[in-house]
Design an enzyme around this catalytic site. Structure first.
Site, mmCIF file in Angstrom:
data_model
loop_
_atom_site.group_PDB
_atom_site.id
_atom_site.type_symbol
_atom_site.label_atom_id
_atom_site.label_comp_id
_atom_site.label_asym_id
_atom_site.label_seq_id
_atom_site.Cartn_x
_atom_site.Cartn_y
_atom_site.Cartn_z
ATOM 1 N N GLU A 246 8.620 -4.403 7.028
ATOM 2 C CA GLU A 246 9.445 -3.593 6.132
ATOM 3 C C GLU A 246 9.936 -2.374 6.898
ATOM 4 O OE1 GLU A 246 8.829 -1.078 1.996
ATOM 5 O OE2 GLU A 246 7.447 -2.720 2.457
ATOM 6 N N ASP B 74 8.416 8.271 -1.919
ATOM 7 C CA ASP B 74 7.634 8.407 -0.693
ATOM 8 C C ASP B 74 6.580 9.500 -0.807
ATOM 9 O OD1 ASP B 74 9.235 6.478 0.345
ATOM 10 O OD2 ASP B 74 10.433 7.814 1.610
#
Length: 260
Positions: free
Chosen positions: A52, A63
């Site tokens: 990924e 995040d």
């Protein structure tokens, strides 16, 4: 179409192995994007199932601190979605790549152009965490008849009917979110997590991988018992940045060679 990613992961499953997908931030390397294929080759050598690749963005809502900092380091080096795609067009990889990006960079790039430009790369999957299922029409028409899967994220707070809808429409694999919140949070798993993951794995026709907060060998073992494998981001990103290659090499190897 959208077959390559699923077929590749299912072939690994058929060998009795758990799936292991590491996350890296494109451009977060001493050499910037010049080091991207070095990192990919390192991960491929450990037997990862796919890789990924994160696209840095100034407002990364999903995040955690480790990956947010990695994105900032990458942006300082001048990394952009265009430069990442151009680099990925230079060379094919041994394993499928999955792009993790927020929708805004894709919108600015041009959705149709973005999808078209990825056709000359090894990217076989897309994860867009801030694009709700109801708004996937912004990109789905451009994915028809292409070997590029839009991977759904399913969390513990996703209702049963919604789960069914997402999974019936899923391509590539199902990204099962283990912890509500941002990436990198560890521990504090809900008591019903294992039941939730088993349920997803039972109803999905494609692999189910568990991510968000996966950081220990115990996590790898646990989530391989209730899903098809794991996605690991913050631990990999931190280890690569701090030069802990041997430590994360052992961790990756344990995950990518886990025997069911």
């Amino acid at each position: 179409m959208t077959k390559t990613l699923t077929k590749h992961l299912q072939a690994i499953k058929a060998e009795g192995k758990g799936l292991f997908i590491p996350y890296i931030m494109a451009g977060d390397h001493d050499k910037g994007l010049d080091g991207l294929f070095d990192t990919i080759s390192f991960l491929e050598a450990q037997g990862v199932s796919a890789i990924e690749i994160g696209i840095p963005w100034s407002d990364p809502v999903a995040d955690g601190p480790v990956i947010e900092l990695a994105g900032q380091r990458s942006l300082v080096k001048g990394t952009s979605l265009a430069s990442i795609i151009a680099r990925l067009q230079e060379k094919k990889t041994q394993v499928p790549l999955v792009i993790m990006t927020y929708f805004n960079p894709v919108f600015q790039y041009g959705v149709e152009t973005f999808v078209a430009d990825l056709q000359n790369t090894s990217v076989k999957g897309l994860i867009i965490p801030d694009l709700p299922h109801e708004q996937e029409s912004f990109i789905k028409p451009y994915l028809e008849n292409l070997d590029l899967a839009l991977v759904p994220l399913v969390s513990l707070t996703t209702g049963l009917e919604r789960q069914k809808e997402l999974i019936e429409d899923a391509r590539g694999f199902v990204y099962a979110v283990a912890i509500n919140g941002v990436t990198g949070k560890t521990g504090n798993y809900r008591d019903d997590l294992d039941k939730h993951l088993k349920h997803l794995t039972e109803i999905a026709q494609i692999p189910v991988l568990t991510g968000f907060g996966v950081s220990t060998l115990a996590d790898i073992k646990r989530f391989n018992q209730v899903s098809d494998g794991v996605i690991v981001g913050s631990k990999i990103v931190k280890g690569l940045h701090e030069g802990m290659q041997e430590e994360i090499k052992d961790f990756i190897y344990a995950g990518s060679h886990y025997q069911k």
